[in-house]
Design a protein around this motif. Structure first.
Motif, PDB file in Angstrom:
ATOM      1  N   ASP A   1       0.865  -1.180   0.000  1.00 48.40           N
ATOM      2  CA  ASP A   1       0.000   0.000   0.000  1.00 48.40           C
ATOM      3  C   ASP A   1       0.901   1.230   0.000  1.00 48.40           C
TER       4      ASP A   1
ATOM      5  N   ASP B   1      -9.899  -2.675  -4.139  1.00 50.77           N
ATOM      6  CA  ASP B   1     -10.106  -2.707  -2.691  1.00 50.77           C
ATOM      7  C   ASP B   1     -10.668  -4.060  -2.278  1.00 50.77           C
TER       8      ASP B   1
ATOM      9  N   LYS C   1      -9.204  -3.405   3.916  1.00 50.60           N
ATOM     10  CA  LYS C   1      -9.420  -2.140   3.236  1.00 50.60           C
ATOM     11  C   LYS C   1      -8.098  -1.440   2.934  1.00 50.60           C
ATOM     12  N   ILE C   2      -8.086  -0.729   1.809  1.00 53.69           N
ATOM     13  CA  ILE C   2      -6.926   0.085   1.465  1.00 53.69           C
ATOM     14  C   ILE C   2      -6.957   1.351   2.320  1.00 53.69           C
TER      15      ILE C   2
ATOM     16  N   ARG D   1      -3.033   3.548  -2.558  1.00 54.02           N
ATOM     17  CA  ARG D   1      -3.463   2.583  -3.559  1.00 54.02           C
ATOM     18  C   ARG D   1      -2.646   1.311  -3.371  1.00 54.02           C
TER      19      ARG D   1
END
Length: 459
Positions: free
Chosen positions: A186, A205, A210-211, A216
């Protein structure tokens, strides 16, 4: 010397040779066997031997020992890492919140050693079925892990420090040997990731993980590689502030036969701005879709009824890559269409609304459009807008075109050749005392057509 003492003496000699030759003990489950060193010495002058616990062995025993070592080297490992997954978050010059998952396979009935060298991550903890696995270093510094029989999974946490070089951040990632390895990172949206090994792709995602906001997710597929140099660079303008723009390179081929036209269009995208997985394909209502493939695989396509033309909304398996990371995989659309022989017929156009068409890369050999006409049809005439003809084959049945404008059309008139045959007739009558003889010469000429049947009527 009795048989028992002889057996002990040979065993001691074997141990002595291995110890002096490799400098470390031999692990029964470890395949990495150091080579045996040999040196010719005088058996009677032991004082001239190299330092070390050497023992003399008969030549036949020595050759048998070397053969056994060669067999062990060629023997496959009883245990290995089938899949290694690593993930982390880029936080300045450090990879934080690192996680790893190692899928172990052990085909032997007992515990086996799996080498982890050249693993260079800072391991914080390892867990295997709720307990800490047995792992550590051998006498020669090799990092190993003890795998139980069967299949098992080892999870862990890790981190890695990088170094800043001017405006870049470099990470030297060294991983454990595995059949397949991948590294998911990430990184801030305003940064770009490149790698010296493997391939980088963007990920969508994941509801389970979760990002983080303002980030990104990228994945580096390394395969069997154990080393890669990661470079993180800040882009000149933050990606999150720029709208999504899609650039399209398109190459098509059309084959026209008596039963209709078959069109295959290959589309390649490049993106700037926000990631996206959604695309809309637009085409005339008269065409019939045969297939929609992305990198050779079928993808989800749903009809869109709110547009005047036939339209399909497709969802890609992964977001389109950024233009700095290279082009996307190929989206191939195959459609069928009826033709109108003898009348003006417009070649169906497959498009993606909202994209900007760009030319193919310099040096590309294949044309933007290839048109093939199969017998008995022929191309009577055509009219182009935004296309430039580049070549036609002998016989006038294969044509190639180059796209020179974003708005383009190709209107064709397809028909069958009209057979036309002309004849020049020369008749001659010769008379003689016995009678007369009539002869006729016919010279045929064909203006068009390929096969004819003639008859002669004599009276």
């Amino acid at each position: 010397m009795n048989g028992e003492s002889l057996a002990w003496w040979v065993g001691a000699a074997v141990t002595g040779i291995l110890f002096a030759g490799s400098g470390s003990s031999l692990h029964a489950q470890q395949r990495d066997i150091s080579p045996v060193r040999t040196q010719a010495v005088d058996e009677a002058q032991t004082a001239n031997w190299p330092a070390g616990p050497w023992r003399s062995v008969p030549r036949q025993d020595y050759l048998e020992l070397v053969r056994e070592i060669a067999i062990q080297r060629s023997r496959p490992r009883p245990a290995w890492i089938q899949m290694a997954r690593y993930s982390a978050r880029i936080d300045g010059p450090r990879l934080r919140d690192g996680r790893l998952s190692l899928q172990l396979v052990n085909t032997s009935p007992g515990p086996s050693v799996i080498p982890l060298t050249p693993l260079g991550l800072s391991i914080e903890s390892l867990d295997q079925s709720g307990a800490a696995p047995t792992w550590g270093t051998t006498a020669d510094g090799t990092v190993v892990l003890i795998a139980p029989p069967g299949q098992s999974t080892v999870n862990g946490r890790w981190s890695l420090a990088g170094r800043e070089v001017v405006s870049l951040i470099e990470f030297a990632a060294t991983l454990a040997p595995a059949v397949q390895s991948s590294l998911v990172l990430d990184l801030p949206i305003s940064h770009r990731l490149t790698t010296s090994e493997g391939q980088v792709e963007a990920l969508a995602d994941d509801p389970a993980r979760k990002i983080p906001a303002g980030h990104r997710r990228m994945r580096v597929n390394l395969g069997r590689r154990t080393r890669c140099q990661l470079v993180v660079e800040r882009t000149t303008s933050p990606v999150q502030s720029a709208p999504t723009r899609l650039f399209l390179r398109q190459r098509s081929s059309c084959e026209i036969a008596v039963n209709g036209a078959r069109i295959v269009s290959e589309l390649v995208f490049e993106r700037t701005g926000q990631p996206t997985r959604e695309l809309i394909l637009s085409m005339p209502k008269s065409v019939r879709i045969e297939s929609i493939l992305y990198d050779g695989e079928n993808i989800d396509a749903r009809p869109v009824t709110s547009l005047p033309e036939q339209a399909w909304r497709i969802t890609l398996p992964a977001p389109l890559p950024h233009a700095q990371d290279g082009p996307s995989r190929i989206l191939q659309v195959t459609v069928d269409s009826d033709i109108q022989p003898g009348r003006a017929w417009q070649l169906p156009r497959i498009s993606v609304p909202g994209t900007q068409a760009v030319g193919n890369l310099p040096g590309t050999v294949q044309p933007d459009l290839t048109l093939s006409i199969r017998e008995p049809l022929e191309l009577k005439t055509f009219r182009t807008v935004g296309w430039r003809q580049t070549a036609d084959a002998v016989g006038g049945r294969n044509f190639t075109f180059s796209c020179i404008a974003a708005t383009n059309s190709l209107e064709l008139v397809i028909g069958q050749p009209q057979r036309s045959l002309a004849a020049d007739v020369l008749a001659r009558i010769d008379r003689s005392q016995s009678g007369w003889t009539a002869s006729t010469e016919i010279a045929w000429s064909a203006a068009s057509g390929s096969s004819f049947t003639t008859r002669a009527l004599l009276a």
